[in-house]
Design an enzyme around this catalytic site. Structure first.
Site, PDB file in Angstrom:
ATOM      1  N   TYR A 149       1.940   8.660   2.637  1.00 18.67           N
ATOM      2  CA  TYR A 149       2.481   8.676   1.269  1.00 18.67           C
ATOM      3  C   TYR A 149       1.981   7.447   0.528  1.00 18.67           C
ATOM      4  CZ  TYR A 149       5.619   8.721  -2.704  1.00 18.67           C
ATOM      5  OH  TYR A 149       6.112   8.730  -3.981  1.00 18.67           O
ATOM      6  N   ASP A 234      -2.584   0.357   1.993  1.00 18.48           N
ATOM      7  CA  ASP A 234      -1.359   0.479   1.211  1.00 18.48           C
ATOM      8  C   ASP A 234      -0.291  -0.376   1.886  1.00 18.48           C
ATOM      9  OD1 ASP A 234       1.039   1.181   0.056  1.00 18.48           O
ATOM     10  OD2 ASP A 234       0.650   3.334   0.057  1.00 18.48           O
ATOM     11  N   LYS A 261       7.004  -2.822  -4.778  1.00 19.26           N
ATOM     12  CA  LYS A 261       8.328  -3.082  -4.234  1.00 19.26           C
ATOM     13  C   LYS A 261       8.713  -4.559  -4.272  1.00 19.26           C
ATOM     14  CE  LYS A 261       8.523   1.212  -1.600  1.00 19.26           C
ATOM     15  NZ  LYS A 261       9.427   1.948  -2.492  1.00 19.26           N
TER      16      LYS A 261
END
Length: 417
Positions: A149, A234, A261
């Site tokens: 993801y 990522d 984040k």
């Protein structure tokens, strides 16, 4: 009462709030990952490791906005810095020094960074990294891991939600098997001339908190470079695992790294760091690409992010890892005592619970039952079983969470088996 009936009895205010929200916002929320059946909680405030819903019920928060709140809610140093900045202005069409300071801090920490560009989400970071790779290589396709993801972009959602984008995105996305070097090497050998970037998480988050082996990452990097493609790591989730990112733990320096984040300190953020020769395509003096955004690098987010990153020290990361190990041991012990086929993966302060032998859509859905049962006992984690810790937690809080999880498992064992 059953687990479901207890949840519904405890959360009547959230039920009403969901119905009201659904009338104006499809699904009741603009964030699909926040939904779970029969309806999600509606929260009204949060502080430290605790959140409170509209019914006044308190919960220990062990998901922390899907890992972004590494210092928990309303962290005082962040609140102080942000309150000061808000009084000075929230956004303007000009530079701000906080953006530079955050970029400099990230470059100091991450060996592969020579420059950084900021966005407003991890999804946007993925979009930017892909734009850079396509501009540099002149190619269009991306190779990623099945079940990976990387945000809400069609090219990336093929991996995590293949049925939603059957044709148009598959033309631009190739999938291979995580931790299977030969699978990625075969895809690059067959389609290398079309692949702009290989995008990988060093630890799969939504895919189950599965750690990549250093050998796997090194072989994929070498195969990507041999094919003329860029390697993009990522680290939106995994940047919390080491001050230099997880790449520092496995000895890999990617061409580009996606961030998000925690580098926003609780505010919307994303970023791409990497070699200057790639990021300089956006140099306005000699542009080869365009990257802009009304709130990119805004002073409020940059101020919060600077505090968040600086306060995430190696010692705090070590403590969170020890607490994660303590929690994992308690959960495993409780599952065994209650005869539940519960297993878990752990990587530092990240944990993933799952039930062995269960196939989605078949048999009892123990995870949904455990999730609701935990909420009934005042413990919040992701409905898919993901848990993450924050720096404001200590051993006593971990033990309290373990006791609540034990009570939830007892309910599941009695009702579901």
């Amino acid at each position: 009462m059953s687990i479901l009936a207890t949840y519904e009895s405890n959360t009547r205010g959230s039920s009403a709030a969901q119905k009201r929200a659904h009338a104006s916002v499809v699904g009741g929320n603009s964030r699909g990952a926040a939904y779970h059946r029969p309806y999600p909680l509606t929260l009204v405030r949060a502080e430290g490791a605790t959140v409170v819903d509209v019914d006044g019920r308190e919960y220990l928060d062990f998901i922390n906005n899907f890992t972004s709140l590494v210092h928990g809610h309303a962290y005082p140093p962040i609140l102080e810095a942000v309150s000061r900045q808000i009084g000075l202005g929230t956004a303007w069409v000009a530079n701000n020094e906080w953006q530079t300071e955050l970029a400099e801090t990230l470059i100091e920490r991450v060996a592969s960074f020579e420059s950084v560009r900021f966005t407003n989400s991890g999804t946007e970071a993925g979009m930017l990294a892909l734009q850079i790779a396509r501009t540099i290589t002149g190619r269009t396709k991306v190779l990623m891991a099945r079940h990976g993801y990387h945000g809400s972009l069609e090219e990336f959602e093929v991996g995590s939600a293949p049925g939603l984008y059957p044709d148009r995105a598959k033309d631009r996305t190739l999938l291979a098997t995580y931790n299977d070097s030969e699978s990625f090497e075969a895809a690059l050998a067959a389609h290398g001339d079309d692949i702009a970037a290989v995008v990988l998480e060093p630890v799969m988050g939504a895919g189950g908190v599965i750690r990549a082996t250093p050998e796997f990452l090194a072989r994929v990097r070498d195969a990507a470079h041999a094919a003329g493609a860029l390697l993009v790591l990522d680290e939106v989730i995994t940047f919390r695992l080491a001050t230099g990112g997880t790449q520092s733990l496995v000895g890999i320096e990617p061409d580009l790294t996606m961030l998000g984040k925690l580098i926003g300190g609780g505010f919307p953020v994303g970023g791409v760091g990497g070699k200057r020769k790639y990021l300089e395509i956006f140099d306005p003096e000699n542009p080869r690409g365009m990257h802009s955004g009304t709130y990119n690098g805004n002073p409020v987010t940059m101020t919060a992010g600077l505090v968040s990153v600086r306060e995430l020290t190696a010692e705090r990361i070590r403590v969170m890892e020890e607490l994660g190990e303590r929690l994992a041991a308690s959960l495993a012990r409780s599952a065994g005592q209650h005869g539940l086929p519960l297993a878990l993966n752990r990587c530092g302060s990240l944990l993933q619970l799952y039930f062995t032998g269960e196939t989605e859509g078949e048999g009892p859905d123990r995870m949904s039952a455990l999730h609701l049962a935990a909420l009934n006992h005042g413990l919040m984690f992701a409905s898919r079983g993901m848990i993450c810790l924050s720096t404001v937690m200590d051993e006593s809080l971990i033990d309290e969470a373990a006791q609540r999880a034990d009570a939830a498992m007892e309910d599941v064992a009695r009702e579901v088996g």
